[in-house]
Design a protein around this motif. Structure first.
Motif, PDB file in Angstrom:
ATOM      1  N   LEU A 160      26.038 -11.897 -13.403  1.00  0.00           N
ATOM      2  CA  LEU A 160      25.523 -12.954 -12.216  1.00  0.00           C
ATOM      3  C   LEU A 160      23.993 -12.536 -11.918  1.00  0.00           C
ATOM      4  N   PRO A 161      23.042 -13.271 -12.105  1.00  0.00           N
ATOM      5  CA  PRO A 161      21.515 -12.549 -13.203  1.00  0.00           C
ATOM      6  C   PRO A 161      20.929 -12.269 -11.283  1.00  0.00           C
ATOM      7  N   LEU A 162      20.368 -11.905 -11.800  1.00  0.00           N
ATOM      8  CA  LEU A 162      19.305 -11.658 -10.244  1.00  0.00           C
ATOM      9  C   LEU A 162      18.210 -11.863 -10.180  1.00  0.00           C
ATOM     10  N   PRO A 163      16.652 -12.059  -9.192  1.00  0.00           N
ATOM     11  CA  PRO A 163      15.558 -12.152 -10.009  1.00  0.00           C
ATOM     12  C   PRO A 163      15.149 -10.722 -10.764  1.00  0.00           C
ATOM     13  N   ARG A 164      14.046 -11.403 -11.403  1.00  0.00           N
ATOM     14  CA  ARG A 164      13.306 -10.510 -12.497  1.00  0.00           C
ATOM     15  C   ARG A 164      12.851  -9.441 -11.632  1.00  0.00           C
ATOM     16  N   GLU A 165      12.242  -8.497 -12.074  1.00  0.00           N
ATOM     17  CA  GLU A 165      11.190  -7.411 -11.251  1.00  0.00           C
ATOM     18  C   GLU A 165      10.654  -7.029 -12.743  1.00  0.00           C
ATOM     19  N   GLU A 166       9.167  -7.537 -12.364  1.00  0.00           N
ATOM     20  CA  GLU A 166       7.280  -6.527 -12.897  1.00  0.00           C
ATOM     21  C   GLU A 166       7.118  -5.381 -12.597  1.00  0.00           C
ATOM     22  N   LEU A 167       7.769  -4.554 -14.128  1.00  0.00           N
ATOM     23  CA  LEU A 167       7.543  -3.335 -14.569  1.00  0.00           C
ATOM     24  C   LEU A 167       5.664  -3.277 -14.688  1.00  0.00           C
ATOM     25  N   MET A 168       5.284  -2.090 -13.589  1.00  0.00           N
ATOM     26  CA  MET A 168       3.864  -1.814 -12.981  1.00  0.00           C
ATOM     27  C   MET A 168       3.558  -0.658 -13.877  1.00  0.00           C
ATOM     28  N   VAL A 169       2.355   0.185 -13.621  1.00  0.00           N
ATOM     29  CA  VAL A 169       1.645   1.279 -14.488  1.00  0.00           C
ATOM     30  C   VAL A 169       1.855   2.180 -12.271  1.00  0.00           C
ATOM     31  N   CYS A 170       2.920   3.154 -12.734  1.00  0.00           N
ATOM     32  CA  CYS A 170       2.606   3.680 -10.836  1.00  0.00           C
ATOM     33  C   CYS A 170       1.783   5.042 -10.913  1.00  0.00           C
ATOM     34  N   CYS A 171       0.710   5.127 -10.336  1.00  0.00           N
ATOM     35  CA  CYS A 171       0.437   6.015 -10.056  1.00  0.00           C
ATOM     36  C   CYS A 171      -0.417   6.620  -8.056  1.00  0.00           C
ATOM     37  N   ALA A 172      -0.920   7.307  -8.333  1.00  0.00           N
ATOM     38  CA  ALA A 172      -1.198   8.331  -7.375  1.00  0.00           C
ATOM     39  C   ALA A 172      -2.299   7.748  -6.302  1.00  0.00           C
ATOM     40  N   ARG A 173      -2.817   6.893  -5.263  1.00  0.00           N
ATOM     41  CA  ARG A 173      -4.080   6.213  -4.435  1.00  0.00           C
ATOM     42  C   ARG A 173      -5.087   6.961  -5.218  1.00  0.00           C
ATOM     43  N   ARG A 174      -5.589   7.928  -5.168  1.00  0.00           N
ATOM     44  CA  ARG A 174      -6.854   8.641  -5.854  1.00  0.00           C
ATOM     45  C   ARG A 174      -6.663   8.811  -7.498  1.00  0.00           C
ATOM     46  N   HIS A 175      -5.912   8.112  -7.988  1.00  0.00           N
ATOM     47  CA  HIS A 175      -5.958   8.097  -9.397  1.00  0.00           C
ATOM     48  C   HIS A 175      -7.126   6.519 -10.067  1.00  0.00           C
ATOM     49  N   ILE A 247       7.490   0.329  -5.880  1.00  0.00           N
ATOM     50  CA  ILE A 247       6.289   0.755  -5.529  1.00  0.00           C
ATOM     51  C   ILE A 247       5.251   0.485  -4.519  1.00  0.00           C
ATOM     52  N   GLU A 248       5.503  -1.411  -4.687  1.00  0.00           N
ATOM     53  CA  GLU A 248       4.630  -1.857  -3.469  1.00  0.00           C
ATOM     54  C   GLU A 248       4.749  -1.839  -1.291  1.00  0.00           C
ATOM     55  N   HIS A 249       5.923  -1.037  -1.480  1.00  0.00           N
ATOM     56  CA  HIS A 249       6.105  -0.622  -0.390  1.00  0.00           C
ATOM     57  C   HIS A 249       5.194   0.646   0.732  1.00  0.00           C
ATOM     58  N   ASP A 250       5.025   1.568  -0.480  1.00  0.00           N
ATOM     59  CA  ASP A 250       4.375   3.359  -0.848  1.00  0.00           C
ATOM     60  C   ASP A 250       3.346   3.362  -0.576  1.00  0.00           C
ATOM     61  N   GLY A 251       3.031   4.025   0.553  1.00  0.00           N
ATOM     62  CA  GLY A 251       1.706   3.684   1.119  1.00  0.00           C
ATOM     63  C   GLY A 251       0.568   4.165   0.114  1.00  0.00           C
ATOM     64  N   ASN A 252       1.472   5.637  -0.308  1.00  0.00           N
ATOM     65  CA  ASN A 252       1.124   6.685  -1.404  1.00  0.00           C
ATOM     66  C   ASN A 252       0.501   6.110  -2.387  1.00  0.00           C
ATOM     67  N   LEU A 253       1.342   5.060  -2.537  1.00  0.00           N
ATOM     68  CA  LEU A 253       1.021   4.540  -4.718  1.00  0.00           C
ATOM     69  C   LEU A 253       0.808   3.364  -4.338  1.00  0.00           C
ATOM     70  N   SER A 254       0.348   3.272  -6.348  1.00  0.00           N
ATOM     71  CA  SER A 254      -0.306   2.575  -6.678  1.00  0.00           C
ATOM     72  C   SER A 254       0.332   1.577  -7.666  1.00  0.00           C
ATOM     73  N   ALA A 255       0.323   0.534  -7.738  1.00  0.00           N
ATOM     74  CA  ALA A 255       0.963  -0.430  -8.793  1.00  0.00           C
ATOM     75  C   ALA A 255      -0.327  -1.218  -9.639  1.00  0.00           C
ATOM     76  N   VAL A 256      -0.185  -0.884 -10.411  1.00  0.00           N
ATOM     77  CA  VAL A 256      -0.989  -1.197 -11.657  1.00  0.00           C
ATOM     78  C   VAL A 256      -0.460  -2.519 -12.835  1.00  0.00           C
TER      79      VAL A 256
END
Length: 293
Positions: A160-175, A247-256
């Motif tokens: 049973l397929p679920l909605p696809r998830e886009e992969l993002m580069v995960c880095c620190a906010r200060r990166h 990544i999106e709900h973590d305030g310490n991370l950025s998603a590119v």
């Protein structure tokens, strides 16, 4: 010997009267009398003494009454438990998850199921996809949340397929990368990566994409737990690639975003030849609705 006969016998014994027993059972007195007499003939013993005004148990009847009462209580308990299962008032599921189980589609489905069926207990087993499939085929799991199955596995399982998830580069906010609107895999060759263990299917998928782009970056850390990976990235110990919803709900991370985009295809799977319990049927129905929406 029928349950009806036993029920009539117990009622007559408890009320000491065929008439009152018939009234309580909403049947005619002859029906009760004949059922008890037939039971006695089948057993070859007299269970009730009818010589007095009140019906009493014989010595044999007292023994029979004690055991039959326990049996009838057991049958009643059994039927109640079965009805609870059918009405989803109880039940148990064992569900396999990967280290990426925190993605939005998985969490949403599990939360919705929990809200709809609060009395069904769920036990989770966390392993990589390969191990989950082995456990599923060995009937150790009811369902498994997996991703990117091979065509061979798809023929052996219900998926049973679920909605696809886009992969993002995960880095620190200060990166420095956090200021980018998008990035290619080829631009990441000089970055230090923190990835899942080499046996992890998700790691293998990422490596395959890097190899296809001819741009495999150095891996400075290999980790089994996603949360530790995210914490290290947040401390700027390296970067990684993860599903966007992790990544999106973590305030310490950025998603590119990556260019071109890369997607993960999660799904719920279960054996094609497995008889589903009532709890499993309810979960399958909810997962199927999620797959169709």
């Amino acid at each position: 010997m029928e349950l009806r006969q036993l029920e009539y016998f117990l009622m007559v014994s408890d009320l000491a009267s065929f008439t009152r027993a018939a009234e309580r059972l909403y049947v005619s007195q002859p029906a009760v009398t004949n059922a008890v007499r037939s039971l006695e003939e089948e057993l070859g013993i007299q269970l009730l003494d009818r010589s007095q005004r009140k019906v009493t148990l014989t010595a044999e009847g007292k023994i029979f009454h004690r055991h039959i009462q326990n049996i009838m209580q057991g049958i009643s308990t059994t039927l109640n438990e079965i009805n609870d299962l059918k009405s989803h008032n109880r039940g148990h599921l064992v569900i396999g998850v990967t280290p990426l189980a925190g993605i939005a589609s998985t969490s949403r489905l599990l939360a919705e199921f929990r809200a709809a069926y609060p009395n069904i207990n769920i036990c989770f087993a966390e392993h990589d996809v390969g191990q989950l499939l082995e456990l599923l085929h060995a009937d150790k799991l009811d369902f498994a949340f997996v991703f990117d199955l091979t065509e061979q596995e798809r023929t052996r399982l219900n998926e049973l397929p679920l909605p696809r998830e886009e992969l993002m580069v995960c880095c620190a906010r200060r990166h420095a990368l956090s200021r980018r609107n998008s990035i290619t895999l080829a631009e990441l060759t000089e970055e230090s990566f923190i990835l899942m263990e080499s046996t992890c299917l998700f790691r293998q998928i990422l490596v395959k994409h890097f190899e296809e782009a001819d741009s495999m970056p150095p891996v400075c850390m290999e980790i089994a737990q996603v949360q530790l990976l995210k914490s290290l990235v947040a401390e700027n110990a390296g970067i990684s690639i993860l599903p966007e919803s992790l990544i999106e709900h973590d305030g310490n991370l950025s998603a590119v975003p990556l260019t071109p985009s890369i997607y993960l295809h999660p799904s719920v799977v279960y054996k094609t030849d497995k008889l589903l319990s009532h709890a499993a049927q309810a979960f399958e129905e909810m997962a199927r609705k999620g797959a169709q929406s």
